[in-house]
Scaffold this active site. Structure first.
Site, short mmCIF file in Angstrom:
data_model
loop_
_atom_site.label_atom_id
_atom_site.label_comp_id
_atom_site.label_asym_id
_atom_site.label_seq_id
_atom_site.Cartn_x
_atom_site.Cartn_y
_atom_site.Cartn_z
N ASP A 87 41.06 42.77 22.36
CA ASP A 87 41.35 43.85 21.23
C ASP A 87 41.99 43.10 20.03
O ASP A 87 42.81 42.17 20.32
CB ASP A 87 42.32 44.84 21.86
N LYS A 163 33.65 41.91 26.81
CA LYS A 163 34.29 43.04 27.55
C LYS A 163 34.38 44.42 27.04
O LYS A 163 34.59 44.35 25.85
CB LYS A 163 35.88 42.30 27.64
N ASP A 165 35.53 48.20 26.81
CA ASP A 165 36.73 49.08 27.21
C ASP A 165 36.40 50.59 27.24
O ASP A 165 35.06 50.83 26.92
CB ASP A 165 37.76 48.73 26.35
N TRP A 199 38.35 50.72 33.99
CA TRP A 199 39.54 50.86 34.73
C TRP A 199 39.32 51.32 36.07
O TRP A 199 40.25 52.14 37.17
CB TRP A 199 40.63 51.64 34.23
N GLN A 201 37.96 54.19 37.10
CA GLN A 201 38.22 55.66 36.89
C GLN A 201 37.16 56.35 37.82
O GLN A 201 37.34 57.52 38.35
CB GLN A 201 38.29 56.05 35.64
N ARG A 216 36.13 46.47 36.02
CA ARG A 216 37.36 46.73 36.36
C ARG A 216 37.35 47.79 37.59
O ARG A 216 36.61 48.73 37.54
CB ARG A 216 38.23 47.04 35.27
N ASP A 220 45.47 48.38 34.12
CA ASP A 220 45.95 47.25 33.86
C ASP A 220 46.88 46.63 34.73
O ASP A 220 48.00 47.04 35.00
CB ASP A 220 46.80 47.43 32.37
C1 GAL Z 1 42.96 48.31 27.93
C2 GAL Z 1 42.18 47.12 28.86
C3 GAL Z 1 43.33 45.75 28.50
C4 GAL Z 1 43.20 45.39 27.06
C5 GAL Z 1 43.77 46.56 26.30
C6 GAL Z 1 43.23 46.15 24.69
O1 GAL Z 1 42.39 49.39 28.24
O2 GAL Z 1 42.58 47.66 30.12
O3 GAL Z 1 42.97 44.87 29.54
O4 GAL Z 1 41.89 45.01 26.78
O5 GAL Z 1 42.91 47.75 26.73
O6 GAL Z 1 43.94 47.30 23.83
#
Ligand code: GAL
Length: 400
Positions: A87, A163, A165, A199, A201, A216, A220
């Protein structure tokens, strides 16, 4: 009436055809249908990601220096090939054509320039976006409703990995949101590894195998023993869904970030390797210490993770805090981790019957951390294991 049903069927057929345009449907060996045929991730992905150590404090110099360190340290030669920007790499607003734009203050050469640099080192570049209206940091836009455009942008920059999210997702069905980007990547004209970050979910293991290369299974990870062990267990539930091309992802490695002891990190790395998890380093490899390097560069442990059979090892026995994790490898070998999750030293035993071997099988036992071999072992393997530590072995059958 008959005419209306016919028209309806025709509509449905058209929808199905449109939905599958450009997507190559394949039939897997197990008969499971999959949309994905990008041919990537036949073994779990290996590399580095910026998030665990740097969060939003990233810039192009860091990414370049990390690529350099990957090569100079020898980690690249061991298989760590993806350099993944997480990110916070982009501007808050898209440009006048609606394209994503790299943040001018931190990535002044743009992502294409960075990709060229990373490629010149023999490595691959990964990037991050979100199946929602903004990314999780809220500092940049997400790709929801911009899937085709963003996938084409990533492809034009030479990106090799996305990746994706799950923040700001406006409650839309995850399967559809992720499927849309999966298709867009397949149509982008470039081979791009697709890593779903949903995640766990909506039980992605049950549907994401046909959508992306990994998903995932948990929230986290934190750089703490309690978090790492919890995540290992949550990921273990989905073991049977992993296979070449599509992997469960219990999140990136914390090895080297300082919150766990060496033995805890050894357990973390061993279990991730056995569970066919992505091995994405999450520390600052430009300044990692010798112990961190030793853990991350263990060729024999990496070989278990990268074994072509691609079967996720799992927890096969638990007596209180004492656990046996195991899984099959090519050449009818077996990988085992004896894991002491308790607070005192203890003896842990894996009987052949616990790990799927016939009780009369005779094996050679290779200790992957001691780098030593015990020949002609029968019935079981036992070891005294320190608290929070593990032993890791591969068992090779001896010819009768
Ligand atoms: C979360 C993700 C992390 C990271 C983060 C960045 O949602 O699970 O691994 O990417 O966002 O903001």
């Amino acid at each position: 009436m008959v005419q209306r049903v016919f028209v309806l069927l025709l509509h449905l057929l058209t929808l199905v055809v449109i939905a599958n345009a450009g997507v190559h449907e394949t039939q897997t060996q197990g008969g499971r249908r999959t949309l994905l045929s990008n041919g990537l991730g036949l073994t779990p992905q290996m590399g580095w990601n910026s998030w665990n150590h740097f969060q939003c404090n990233i810039n192009e110099t860091l990414i370049k220096q990390t690529a350099d360190a990957m090569v100079v340290s020898g980690l690249a030669a061991l298989g760590y090939k993806y350099i993944n920007i997480d990110d916070c790499w982009g501007e808050f607003n898209r440009d006048s054509q609606g394209n994503l734009v790299a943040k001018a203050s931190t990535f002044p050469s743009g992502i294409k320039g960075l990709a060229d640099y990373v490629h010149s080192k023999g490595l691959k570049l990964g990037i991050y976006s979100d199946a929602g209206t903004t990314t999780c940091s809220t500092t940049m836009p997400g790709s929801l409703d911009h899937e085709e455009q963003d996938a084409k942008t990533f492809a034009s920059w030479g990106v090799d990995y996305l990746k994706y999210d799950n923040c700001a997702n406006t409650g839309l069905n995850p399967r559809e949101r992720y499927m849309k980007m999966g298709r867009a990547l397949l149509n982008s004209g470039r081979s791009i590894f697709f890593s779903l970050c949903e995640w766990g979910q909506d039980d992605p293991a049950t549907w994401a195998g046909g959508v992306g290369n990994s998903w995932r299974t948990t929230g986290d990870i934190q750089d703490k023993w309690e978090s790492m062990t919890l995540i290992a267990d949550q990921n273990d539930r989905w073991a049977s869904y992993a296979k070449p091309g599509s992997w469960n992802d219990p999140d990136m490695l914390e090895v080297g970030n300082g919150g766990m002891t060496t033995e805890e990190y050894r357990s973390h790395f061993s279990i991730w390797a056995l569970a066919k998890a992505p091995l994405l380093i999450g520390c600052d490899i430009r300044s990692m210490d010798k112990l961190t390097f030793k853990l991350l560069s263990n060729k024999e442990v990496i070989a278990v993770n990268q074994d072509k059979l691609g079967v996720q090892g799992k927890k096969v026995k638990k007596e209180g805090d004492l656990e046996v994790w195991a899984g099959p490898l090519t050449k009818k070998r077996v990988a085992i981790v004896l894991w002491n999750r308790g607070e005192s030293q203890a003896n842990i035993t894996a009987r052949w019957t616990d790990i799927g071997l016939g009780s009369s099988t005779v094996v050679d036992v290779r200790d992957l951390w001691e780098h030593s071999t015990k020949s002609a072992v029968k019935y079981q393997i036992s070891a005294l294991v320190e608290p929070h530590a593990c032993k890791m072995y591969t068992l090779t059958r001896r010819k009768a």
